[in-house]
Scaffold this active site. Structure first.
Site, PDB file in Angstrom:
ATOM      1  N   HIS A  52       8.999  -6.063  -0.175  1.00 51.60           N
ATOM      2  CA  HIS A  52       8.608  -7.480  -0.092  1.00 51.60           C
ATOM      3  C   HIS A  52       8.332  -8.037  -1.494  1.00 51.60           C
ATOM      4  O   HIS A  52       8.870  -7.559  -2.472  1.00 51.60           O
ATOM      5  CB  HIS A  52       7.422  -7.638   0.858  1.00 51.60           C
ATOM      6  N   GLU A  67       0.807  -7.192   2.458  1.00 52.27           N
ATOM      7  CA  GLU A  67       1.465  -5.910   2.223  1.00 52.27           C
ATOM      8  C   GLU A  67       2.128  -5.854   0.850  1.00 52.27           C
ATOM      9  O   GLU A  67       2.124  -4.814   0.183  1.00 52.27           O
ATOM     10  CB  GLU A  67       2.513  -5.651   3.310  1.00 52.27           C
ATOM     11  N   GLU A  74       6.454   4.531   4.901  1.00 44.23           N
ATOM     12  CA  GLU A  74       5.392   3.692   5.469  1.00 44.23           C
ATOM     13  C   GLU A  74       4.096   4.457   5.271  1.00 44.23           C
ATOM     14  O   GLU A  74       3.856   5.476   5.911  1.00 44.23           O
ATOM     15  CB  GLU A  74       5.642   3.435   6.955  1.00 44.23           C
ATOM     16  N   HIS A  98       6.346   0.927   1.495  1.00 43.67           N
ATOM     17  CA  HIS A  98       5.920  -0.099   2.436  1.00 43.67           C
ATOM     18  C   HIS A  98       4.632   0.336   3.129  1.00 43.67           C
ATOM     19  O   HIS A  98       4.207   1.493   3.014  1.00 43.67           O
ATOM     20  CB  HIS A  98       6.992  -0.330   3.513  1.00 43.67           C
TER      21      HIS A  98
END
Length: 449
Positions: free
Chosen positions: A282, A297, A412, A351
């Site tokens: 992102h 995030e 993640e 992430h």
């Protein structure tokens, strides 16, 4: 002034007085080069240059210019033993163009003879000496007119001793050395700053700006400007600490890369050392998932990646590149293209997950079968370094793991939707541990442990 920072004395700092930028008369004299006289009895400052004479009186809201009385936006003030005068008024009366960037609280001054002529201002562009005149600014102070079919410069980044320029069309840059001081100049003809550029980079009223570089000894600053409007040219100048060689990589895939690792201590792909691309998920206009306490995030991802970078800098057996090192938006396509273009050995995207309030733990994703061994190694270290529950290695069709051509994984590192995970994720201890796990996993997979 003219793209160069003025070196101000300790008692000569710029000050903002009720919205007006004020500078000490010492700066007017020593940095702007005007003649200054101070009359203590009447508390009058007289500033002269050529055929212009300005008289200002402390606490008086008007001044005289060649005998003509003019109103001031702010009256001169006496602060301790220093007299402060309004920068804009003095500069404009002396013929300078003044720009103000409110985002960075920066004043830009352009002298009348700066950037004069045909606008390109290049001397000796095929030799080792010359001028990068016009960076920043095109010299006119006039916004560059819109032109059709121009390439858009979307962003500029500097990582692993490489300058990376993102563009939206094929370009043919002109790159050359200058000395006195040492610089590398990159001209991109038929180009303009993309509309998205100013949202992530400082641009003043003259379509110019700069980035200070602190983490690499070879480069001190990167300056950029809309340098010419005939043809419309973006100029980027790398201010160097000394003479440096470079290589140009321009595969017409959206990135122009100037690599300073040719003969420096930083390892390069050409040296045979593995190249790792680290991707902070992102960024910019894409916040990613929002945590239970409204944290973004994208900020967590970048924080962990910067810690990974700090560790990779110490590794003499590895080279690395970040897809982003600041809060900027990079498309998924550009992230994959960067890794492919550099022929990287592995790709790691960082992430954090989001789901139900009870979901917790770490996961590692891959897409292509050849990434499975890498995913297994990276997940082993992720579980150990995070201390969170093991949610396994999983296959999923994600763009950055599907479109890259080297072993690629997406990690993640926990669930932002879980209060316990979130409280842990934003701690320095957790992020440092995960960053170390990422580096250790990469080294084991590449046979460096």
């Amino acid at each position: 002034m003219n793209g160069e920072a003025l070196n101000l004395p300790k008692n000569g700092q710029v000050q903002n007085v009720k919205g007006n930028v004020m500078i000490p008369i010492r700066v007017v004299m020593e940095e702007l080069g005007f003649d200054v006289d101070w009359e203590k009895r009447t508390r009058t400052v007289t500033i002269k240059q050529s055929d212009t004479t300005i008289k200002l009186v402390v606490n008086q809201a008007s001044a005289t210019v060649n005998g003509k009385k003019l109103a001031l936006g702010a009256a001169p003030i006496l602060k301790e033993d220093t007299t402060l005068v309004p920068l804009r008024f003095v500069s404009e009366q002396m013929g300078l163009t003044v720009g103000w960037d409110n985002a960075t609280k920066t004043v830009y001054l352009i002298t009348p003879d700066h950037g004069s002529g045909n606008g390109n201002g290049i001397e000796g562009n095929t030799g080792n000496t010359g001028s990068d005149n016009g960076s920043p600014g095109n010299g006119s102070g006039i916004p560059v007119p819109e032109q059709q079919n121009l390439a858009g410069v979307k962003g500029i980044g500097f990582d692993a001793n490489r300058l990376i320029i993102a563009v939206d069309k094929n370009v043919t840059p002109d790159v050359f050395h200058l000395t006195g001081p040492d610089r590398i100049v990159i001209d991109i003809p038929n180009a303009r700053f993309d509309e998205s550029f100013s949202s992530n980079h400082s641009l003043d009223a003259f379509q110019a700006g700069f980035m200070d570089i602190n983490d690499y000894p070879d480069v001190t600053k990167i300056r950029y400007s809309q340098f010419s409007d005939n043809p419309s040219t973006i100029r980027i100048v790398m201010d160097l600490s000394g003479a440096r060689n470079y290589s140009l990589l321009n595969a017409n895939d959206g990135y122009v890369i100037i690599d300073l690792n040719v003969d420096q201590s930083y390892p390069s792909k050409g040296s045979g050392k593995p190249l790792v691309v680290i991707d902070a998920g992102h960024g910019g206009t894409d916040p990613g998932a929002i945590s239970v306490t409204k944290k973004k995030e994208k900020d967590l991802n970048l924080s962990i990646v910067k810690k990974v970078e700090a560790l990779l800098k110490k590794e003499t057996q590895l080279d690395y590149v970040l897809t982003r090192s600041t809060d900027v938006y990079v498309t998924l396509q550009d992230r994959a293209k960067l890794a492919n273009n550099l022929n990287a050995d592995v790709f790691v995207s960082i992430h954090a997950n989001s789901g139900s309030a009870t979901a917790s733990g770490v996961e590692t994703y891959y897409t292509r079968q050849e990434s499975v061994p890498f995913a297994n190694v990276m997940h082993k270290y992720l579980v150990k370094s995070s201390g969170l529950s093991d949610r396994k290695v999983r296959a999923k069709s994600l763009h950055v793991t599907r479109e890259t051509t080297m072993p690629a994984v997406l990690l993640e590192v926990g669930y932002l939707s879980n209060k316990s995970d979130e409280a842990l994720l934003y701690t320095e201890k957790f992020q440092n541990s995960v960053a170390q796990g990422v580096v250790d996993g990469i080294k084991e997979y590449l046979g460096l442990k």
